[in-house]
Design a protein around this motif. Structure first.
Motif, PDB file in Angstrom:
ATOM      1  N   GLU A  35      10.181  -8.909 -77.794  1.00 59.28           N
ATOM      2  CA  GLU A  35      10.714  -9.872 -76.830  1.00 59.28           C
ATOM      3  C   GLU A  35      11.649  -9.229 -75.810  1.00 59.28           C
ATOM      4  O   GLU A  35      11.831  -9.768 -74.712  1.00 59.28           O
ATOM      5  CB  GLU A  35      11.456 -10.987 -77.574  1.00 59.28           C
ATOM      6  CG  GLU A  35      10.535 -11.898 -78.382  1.00 59.28           C
ATOM      7  CD  GLU A  35      11.314 -12.952 -79.145  1.00 59.28           C
ATOM      8  OE1 GLU A  35      12.562 -12.903 -79.113  1.00 59.28           O
ATOM      9  OE2 GLU A  35      10.675 -13.817 -79.774  1.00 59.28           O
ATOM     10  N   ARG A  36      12.211  -8.073 -76.147  1.00 59.75           N
ATOM     11  CA  ARG A  36      13.220  -7.489 -75.246  1.00 59.75           C
ATOM     12  C   ARG A  36      12.922  -6.048 -74.833  1.00 59.75           C
ATOM     13  O   ARG A  36      13.593  -5.525 -73.928  1.00 59.75           O
ATOM     14  CB  ARG A  36      14.602  -7.554 -75.897  1.00 59.75           C
ATOM     15  CG  ARG A  36      14.755  -6.690 -77.115  1.00 59.75           C
ATOM     16  CD  ARG A  36      16.134  -6.836 -77.756  1.00 59.75           C
ATOM     17  NE  ARG A  36      16.372  -5.817 -78.765  1.00 59.75           N
ATOM     18  CZ  ARG A  36      15.914  -5.874 -80.009  1.00 59.75           C
ATOM     19  NH1 ARG A  36      15.193  -6.916 -80.409  1.00 59.75           N
ATOM     20  NH2 ARG A  36      16.167  -4.890 -80.867  1.00 59.75           N
ATOM     21  N   ASP A 108       7.617 -15.741 -72.752  1.00 54.89           N
ATOM     22  CA  ASP A 108       8.235 -14.509 -72.259  1.00 54.89           C
ATOM     23  C   ASP A 108       7.657 -13.281 -72.958  1.00 54.89           C
ATOM     24  O   ASP A 108       7.387 -12.254 -72.322  1.00 54.89           O
ATOM     25  CB  ASP A 108       9.748 -14.551 -72.439  1.00 54.89           C
ATOM     26  CG  ASP A 108      10.421 -15.523 -71.472  1.00 54.89           C
ATOM     27  OD1 ASP A 108       9.971 -15.611 -70.313  1.00 54.89           O
ATOM     28  OD2 ASP A 108      11.382 -16.197 -71.878  1.00 54.89           O
ATOM     29  N   ARG A 112       5.357 -10.324 -71.234  1.00 50.74           N
ATOM     30  CA  ARG A 112       5.740  -8.914 -71.366  1.00 50.74           C
ATOM     31  C   ARG A 112       4.579  -8.098 -71.922  1.00 50.74           C
ATOM     32  O   ARG A 112       4.313  -6.971 -71.479  1.00 50.74           O
ATOM     33  CB  ARG A 112       6.968  -8.796 -72.271  1.00 50.74           C
ATOM     34  CG  ARG A 112       7.443  -7.368 -72.494  1.00 50.74           C
ATOM     35  CD  ARG A 112       8.691  -7.336 -73.376  1.00 50.74           C
ATOM     36  NE  ARG A 112       9.863  -7.757 -72.629  1.00 50.74           N
ATOM     37  CZ  ARG A 112      10.624  -6.929 -71.920  1.00 50.74           C
ATOM     38  NH1 ARG A 112      10.318  -5.646 -71.843  1.00 50.74           N
ATOM     39  NH2 ARG A 112      11.689  -7.371 -71.285  1.00 50.74           N
TER      40      ARG A 112
END
Length: 204
Positions: A35-36, A108, A112
């Motif tokens: 996610e990041r 999200d 990505r």
């Protein structure tokens, strides 16, 4: 029956439960990293540390990032199915609420992953599965209008409905344009209703 014979099945069950819990923590840690971070930035050591285990255990259970991607995809598939569950003949607003709820949780990460698809073959497999799943969901949710459409033209209607409910439509509204969740739901519902109305006017 000896005491050792009685204890052995219990130990086996406990060991299996512990392994399953370790698997769950590793998958959750990898999903959180996705996610990041970009896939290239994620290390098995970092995943292991976040899951409270060792790199060797991650490799033993999943083999590497490809196995972790497959496990995350499996978990996401189950979660998506739950969030998108709808009654028969759901209205456009109800369908829009379900799809936006799903993307609020997963959009999200999916966006990505899509941005990295060309660099990682394993991602192509995972994302192709997601595309097939989304199209199958559209076909199921809109079964009634699709059944009324001429067979030769059904794929074109599915194409339009897939576009209206795609993650990129959500991303454009929510992230790029900064629209609120309720405004995004309304826009998606309006798109669905317009597609169905236009289709019915020309093919009904």
């Amino acid at each position: 029956m000896s005491a050792d014979t009685q204890v052995r099945p219990y130990r086996q069950v406990a060991r299996a439960a512990a392994t399953e819990e370790t698997r769950r923590r590793i998958v959750a840690a990898f999903a959180a990293a996705l996610e990041r971070l970009w896939l290239d930035e994620i290390t098995l050591d970092d995943v292991a540390a976040a899951a409270g285990t060792t790199r060797q255990t991650v490799i033993r259970l999943f083999g590497g990032k490809d196995g972790l991607l497959a496990a995350v995809a499996e978990r996401m598939s189950e979660e998506v199915a739950r969030r998108r569950a709808l009654p028969r003949a759901a209205t456009p607003p109800a369908i829009a609420r379900a799809i936006v709820e799903d993307y609020e949780a997963s959009g999200d990460m999916v966006a990505r992953l899509l941005a990295q698809e060309g660099r990682h073959p394993a991602l192509g497999t995972v994302l192709a599965r997601g595309r097939r799943g989304h199209r199958a969901w559209v076909t199921e949710v809109f079964a009634a209008p699709l059944a009324a459409a001429p067979q030769a033209a059904r794929e074109a209607l599915v194409d339009r409905l897939v576009l209206a409910t795609d993650v990129y439509s959500w991303k454009l509204l929510r992230r790029d344009m900064g629209r609120s969740r309720s405004a995004t739901e309304a826009a998606v519902a309006d798109l669905i209703a317009a597609i169905l109305a236009e289709w019915s006017a020309h093919h009904g």
